[in-house]
Design a protein around this motif. Structure first.
Motif, PDB file in Angstrom:
ATOM      1  N   SER B 161       0.847  -1.196   0.000  1.00  0.00           N
ATOM      2  CA  SER B 161       0.000   0.000   0.000  1.00  0.00           C
ATOM      3  C   SER B 161       0.883   1.247   0.000  1.00  0.00           C
ATOM      4  O   SER B 161       2.091   1.169   0.209  1.00  0.00           O
ATOM      5  CB  SER B 161      -0.877   0.002   1.237  1.00  0.00           C
ATOM      6  OG  SER B 161      -0.083   0.190   2.375  1.00  0.00           O
ATOM      7  N   MET B 164       2.869   1.749   3.139  1.00  0.00           N
ATOM      8  CA  MET B 164       3.947   0.776   3.275  1.00  0.00           C
ATOM      9  C   MET B 164       5.100   1.097   2.332  1.00  0.00           C
ATOM     10  O   MET B 164       6.264   0.922   2.683  1.00  0.00           O
ATOM     11  CB  MET B 164       3.416  -0.616   3.008  1.00  0.00           C
ATOM     12  CG  MET B 164       3.137  -1.350   4.290  1.00  0.00           C
ATOM     13  SD  MET B 164       3.098  -3.092   4.021  1.00  0.00           S
ATOM     14  CE  MET B 164       1.364  -3.349   3.886  1.00  0.00           C
ATOM     15  N   ASP B 191      -2.771   9.480   3.363  1.00  0.00           N
ATOM     16  CA  ASP B 191      -3.941   9.863   4.151  1.00  0.00           C
ATOM     17  C   ASP B 191      -3.521  10.303   5.543  1.00  0.00           C
ATOM     18  O   ASP B 191      -2.477   9.895   6.035  1.00  0.00           O
ATOM     19  CB  ASP B 191      -4.877   8.662   4.262  1.00  0.00           C
ATOM     20  CG  ASP B 191      -5.630   8.444   2.971  1.00  0.00           C
ATOM     21  OD1 ASP B 191      -6.115   9.431   2.418  1.00  0.00           O
ATOM     22  OD2 ASP B 191      -5.720   7.296   2.519  1.00  0.00           O
ATOM     23  N   VAL B 192      -4.382  11.089   6.196  1.00  0.00           N
ATOM     24  CA  VAL B 192      -3.985  11.658   7.490  1.00  0.00           C
ATOM     25  C   VAL B 192      -3.631  10.627   8.541  1.00  0.00           C
ATOM     26  O   VAL B 192      -2.695  10.819   9.306  1.00  0.00           O
ATOM     27  CB  VAL B 192      -5.028  12.630   8.098  1.00  0.00           C
ATOM     28  CG1 VAL B 192      -4.814  14.021   7.580  1.00  0.00           C
ATOM     29  CG2 VAL B 192      -6.432  12.159   7.922  1.00  0.00           C
ATOM     30  N   THR B 193      -4.386   9.513   8.600  1.00  0.00           N
ATOM     31  CA  THR B 193      -4.067   8.541   9.658  1.00  0.00           C
ATOM     32  C   THR B 193      -2.726   7.875   9.372  1.00  0.00           C
ATOM     33  O   THR B 193      -1.984   7.546  10.290  1.00  0.00           O
ATOM     34  CB  THR B 193      -5.155   7.449   9.798  1.00  0.00           C
ATOM     35  OG1 THR B 193      -5.293   6.753   8.555  1.00  0.00           O
ATOM     36  CG2 THR B 193      -6.490   8.037  10.178  1.00  0.00           C
ATOM     37  N   ILE B 194      -2.392   7.713   8.084  1.00  0.00           N
ATOM     38  CA  ILE B 194      -1.100   7.136   7.716  1.00  0.00           C
ATOM     39  C   ILE B 194      -0.016   8.199   7.895  1.00  0.00           C
ATOM     40  O   ILE B 194       1.103   7.921   8.329  1.00  0.00           O
ATOM     41  CB  ILE B 194      -1.115   6.644   6.251  1.00  0.00           C
ATOM     42  CG1 ILE B 194      -2.333   5.747   5.983  1.00  0.00           C
ATOM     43  CG2 ILE B 194       0.168   5.910   5.906  1.00  0.00           C
ATOM     44  CD1 ILE B 194      -2.381   4.478   6.775  1.00  0.00           C
ATOM     45  N   GLN B 195      -0.362   9.457   7.605  1.00  0.00           N
ATOM     46  CA  GLN B 195       0.585  10.558   7.785  1.00  0.00           C
ATOM     47  C   GLN B 195       1.089  10.616   9.217  1.00  0.00           C
ATOM     48  O   GLN B 195       2.290  10.738   9.455  1.00  0.00           O
ATOM     49  CB  GLN B 195      -0.090  11.884   7.427  1.00  0.00           C
ATOM     50  CG  GLN B 195       0.681  13.100   7.905  1.00  0.00           C
ATOM     51  CD  GLN B 195       0.130  14.392   7.341  1.00  0.00           C
ATOM     52  OE1 GLN B 195       0.199  14.664   6.166  1.00  0.00           O
ATOM     53  NE2 GLN B 195      -0.439  15.196   8.208  1.00  0.00           N
ATOM     54  N   SER B 196       0.167  10.498  10.176  1.00  0.00           N
ATOM     55  CA  SER B 196       0.635  10.586  11.558  1.00  0.00           C
ATOM     56  C   SER B 196       1.519   9.393  11.913  1.00  0.00           C
ATOM     57  O   SER B 196       2.449   9.532  12.695  1.00  0.00           O
ATOM     58  CB  SER B 196      -0.529  10.762  12.542  1.00  0.00           C
ATOM     59  OG  SER B 196      -1.574   9.892  12.265  1.00  0.00           O
ATOM     60  N   GLN B 197       1.243   8.223  11.320  1.00  0.00           N
ATOM     61  CA  GLN B 197       2.129   7.078  11.559  1.00  0.00           C
ATOM     62  C   GLN B 197       3.548   7.363  11.045  1.00  0.00           C
ATOM     63  O   GLN B 197       4.532   7.116  11.736  1.00  0.00           O
ATOM     64  CB  GLN B 197       1.637   5.826  10.809  1.00  0.00           C
ATOM     65  CG  GLN B 197       0.368   5.201  11.337  1.00  0.00           C
ATOM     66  CD  GLN B 197      -0.110   4.053  10.436  1.00  0.00           C
ATOM     67  OE1 GLN B 197       0.495   3.742   9.428  1.00  0.00           O
ATOM     68  NE2 GLN B 197      -1.202   3.427  10.814  1.00  0.00           N
ATOM     69  N   GLU B 200       5.451  10.099  13.005  1.00  0.00           N
ATOM     70  CA  GLU B 200       5.854   9.526  14.293  1.00  0.00           C
ATOM     71  C   GLU B 200       7.093   8.654  14.097  1.00  0.00           C
ATOM     72  O   GLU B 200       8.040   8.702  14.873  1.00  0.00           O
ATOM     73  CB  GLU B 200       4.688   8.694  14.838  1.00  0.00           C
ATOM     74  CG  GLU B 200       4.750   8.435  16.305  1.00  0.00           C
ATOM     75  CD  GLU B 200       4.436   9.666  17.143  1.00  0.00           C
ATOM     76  OE1 GLU B 200       4.634   9.593  18.346  1.00  0.00           O
ATOM     77  OE2 GLU B 200       3.994  10.710  16.586  1.00  0.00           O
ATOM     78  N   GLY B 221       0.876  22.502   9.271  1.00  0.00           N
ATOM     79  CA  GLY B 221       0.548  21.610  10.374  1.00  0.00           C
ATOM     80  C   GLY B 221       1.669  20.620  10.624  1.00  0.00           C
ATOM     81  O   GLY B 221       2.067  20.378  11.765  1.00  0.00           O
TER      82      GLY B 221
END
Lengths: 331, 338
Positions: B161, B164, B191-197, B200, B221
């Motif tokens: 993906s 990944m 995507d935002v949820t993957i961006q934060s991963q 981090e 941001g």
């Protein structure tokens, strides 16, 4: 629902399903489908802005395309101003597209590079027969004024404009036919922030001026928060939450919405928030998880979530959520 | 501590110009910044401001011709990368200074398993056998949080993906424990949820390895979340250079102010967004005065005729604007007298 009585429904989407067939490598294997939109229902009220948010592959754009009948939906019904548009003939549908317009993400790809702005606007008006030929010139100049482009633009080609200006041309074309509903599919996503702000202001202004209804499809939550009245969150082809903007942003009930909101970077470096970081990726829509589709990434998933699909329920006034956990929370 | 204060990367007066039929485009026009060990520097700006060209210039990846580094120096641990022979440069690239790009699919070879691609990078810079390099590459994939790395290493990029693939890029970039990582819009396509991963992950690995990171992004941001220092670029110049706290609490340059104002805020409701009027000047025809003058709400006569310098203020913030100079105080006083 109380609001249904107060406000007029302009668009109603009822159990919409959009499946795409996937090529299989063997004749004997069962056919597989990507369930891009799987049983989605919602209503759009006249004059409001409803946003659809979600990550890539959640089905937000597919929903928009189905409403315009750019893809033929697999199942379900779509009512626009009381008429079931899926039953309309091609000719009737073309006529209806005058009321239903769309603005795409990439204005360069959606404008013919060999047409001048004048030709682009003229063609739109000619197809819909909204303005008689002698009055078209005045109408074009009026449209350019609405979207903030100089009158000289008429004789220029799309490539002569910047990204923000091209998006203005796209908006002018949508407005040319006096639409009632405009679907904005990631309309500001490709623009720089300072230009994005200009276009967002313009859209708001035009909405007031012409009583437009917007279906605003975006992945950018801060933009959505700015422009919407109500917000619908999608995940893997399903609606997970619909609520008034303020309710959704202040007290989201679905764990996915909560995670989505907490993952937006804030502009305050001194603020260290408790962030919900979701594990893993969005599962493939070809083979979505059983039960609640979010259970593979949900921090609160229970046994029930793996087997039983939650229904979209109104847990609070005008606040719809599909989640087993949120259902059982004390209100 | 002393070690930490020594900059590992020093960019001085860097200029990158492109010669085309339409004339000379000054994509990067004299920029200066320093990066220390373990520090994250953000370079922000809108499209065409020269932020990506700056990062490509550091690694000398500018397509040439038409591009050319027209002046300045990039000192990496005291050595100038601009004048270095290509052979030496190749040893630094991907080894001591690594880079990740926005779109991982275009930077990965589509027909080679990802594990092999990482192993190739390792073998290029380290004296490791085939087997050892493969093991190291699996280990790197595990480090960046890819589940069942042994299996994934044998897969080709299209089987992964987007998130990944970006992890694979990071694994490859970090395989040789670089001292500087340049991340060019590493999360823009995600995507935002993957961006934060991913953000981090970069932060996490940074503390482990102690590398300096240059984060190039248009997303303020992301800057607020990850950076220690920020350089705001506009039309090939740095217009403001300060710590992240200072930039967000008290932006000085009118462009930085406009940029922050034009963002819709997630925790604030406004009816109308503030905008910056107009658009950026053409890179072929830069105004002789301040490049932001035509869009600036505070514009004075001197702004269109003379170009301001990047000047350090009392609080350590560097800003390129006449408003913060003695000359400006002079014009104000004159006005008041009139």
């Amino acid at each position: 629902m109380e609001t249904t009585a107060e406000k007029k429904i302009i668009l109603e989407v009822d159990h919409l399903k959009q499946y795409f067939k996937v090529k299989t490598d063997s004749l004997f294997k069962p056919k597989t489908f990507v369930k891009a939109v799987d049983d989605v229902s919602f209503q759009l009220f006249e004059g409001e802005t409803l946003s659809i948010v979600g990550e890539s592959g959640c089905g937000k754009s597919t929903t928009g395309r189905a409403i315009l009948r750019l893809d033929e939906p697999t199942d379900g019904q779509i009512f626009f101003a009381g008429k079931n548009i899926l039953e309309l003939s091609k000719k009737e549908m073309r006529k209806l597209r005058g009321d239903l317009q769309v603005i795409f993400q990439d204005p360069f790809a959606s404008l013919n590079p060999r047409q001048t702005v004048k030709q682009i606007l003229d063609e739109a008006m000619a197809i819909q027969e909204v303005v008689a030929k002698p009055q078209r010139m005045d109408r074009m100049l009026e449209l350019l004024r609405y979207v903030g482009l100089p009158p000289e633009s008429l004789d220029r080609y799309p490539h002569e404009f910047s990204g923000g200006q091209r998006q203005r041309i796209g908006i002018a074309r949508a407005l040319a036919v006096n639409p009632k509903l405009i679907i904005c599919d990631e309309a500001v996503s490709a623009l720089d922030v300072s230009i994005q702000a200009q276009i967002l202001n313009l859209l708001k202004e035009l909405q007031k001026q012409f009583q437009l209804t917007f279906l605003f499809i975006s992945h950018d939550l801060s933009v959505v928060r700015h422009i919407s009245d109500r917000v619908m969150v999608m995940y893997l082809g399903k609606v997970v939450e619909i609520a008034e903007k303020k309710t959704l942003f202040d007290s989201p009930l679905h764990p996915y919405t909560q995670a989505l909101l907490s993952s937006i970077p804030t502009l305050d470096p001194t603020l260290k928030r408790e962030r919900i970081i979701l594990k893993g990726d969005v599962p493939s829509p070809m083979n979505p998880p059983s039960g609640c589709r979010f259970h593979t990434r949900c921090p609160f998933a229970m046994e029930k979530c793996k087997t039983e699909e939650p229904a979209l329920k109104e847990l609070d006034r005008n606040h719809f959520v599909s989640c087993h956990i949120a259902e059982n929370l004390p209100q | 501590m002393n070690e930490k204060n020594k900059p590992i990367l020093e960019v001085k007066g860097l200029k990158t110009h492109f010669t085309t039929k339409r004339g000379v485009s000054k994509a990067v026009d004299g920029i200066d910044f320093t990066l220390h060990k373990g520090e994250t520097l953000g370079i922000v700006g809108e499209s065409g401001c020269g932020k990506s060209m700056t990062s490509l210039s550091i690694l000398r990846l500018i397509p040439s011709p038409p591009g050319k580094i027209a002046g300045g120096s990039v000192l990496f641990k005291g050595k100038d990368l601009v004048t270095m022979p290509e052979g030496e440069m190749r040893e630094i690239r991907g080894n001591e200074i690594s880079m990740i790009f926005q779109e991982p699919m275009t930077s990965l070879n589509p027909v080679i398993p990802v594990g092999e691609q990482i192993a190739e990078a390792i073998r290029l810079h380290q004296k490791l056998g085939k087997k050892a390099a493969w093991e190291k590459s699996v280990e790197m994939l595990r480090l960046v949080g890819i589940p069942s790395p042994e299996k994934r290493a044998k897969q080709e990029p299209f089987q992964l993906s987007g998130g990944m693939r970006q992890r694979v890029m990071i694994a490859m970039a970090l395989a040789c424990t670089p001292e500087v990582l340049i991340a060019d819009e590493p999360t823009t396509a995600l995507d935002v949820t993957i961006q934060s991963q991913i953000l981090e992950l970069i932060k996490d690995l940074q503390t482990k390895i102690g590398m300096g990171v240059i984060m190039i992004t248009h997303d303020l941001g992301v800057v607020a979340e990850t950076c220690d220092k920020v350089a705001v670029m506009y039309a090939g110049n740095i217009v403001e250079y300060a710590s992240t706290e200072q930039i967000f609490a008290n932006p000085k340059h009118p462009y930085t102010q406009g940029l922050l104002d034009s963002l819709p805020k997630i925790n604030e409701d406004v009816d109308e967004l503030k905008t910056i009027e107009g658009s950026i000047p053409s890179p072929y025809n830069m105004p002789s005065g301040c490049r932001f003058a035509s869009r600036c709400p505070y514009k004075e006569e001197m702004c269109t005729s003379h170009k301001p310098e990047l000047i350090e203020q009392n609080d350590g913030v560097k800003v390129r604007c006449w408003k913060y100079t003695d000359e400006w105080t002079g014009t104000i006083k004159k006005e008041e007298v009139v």
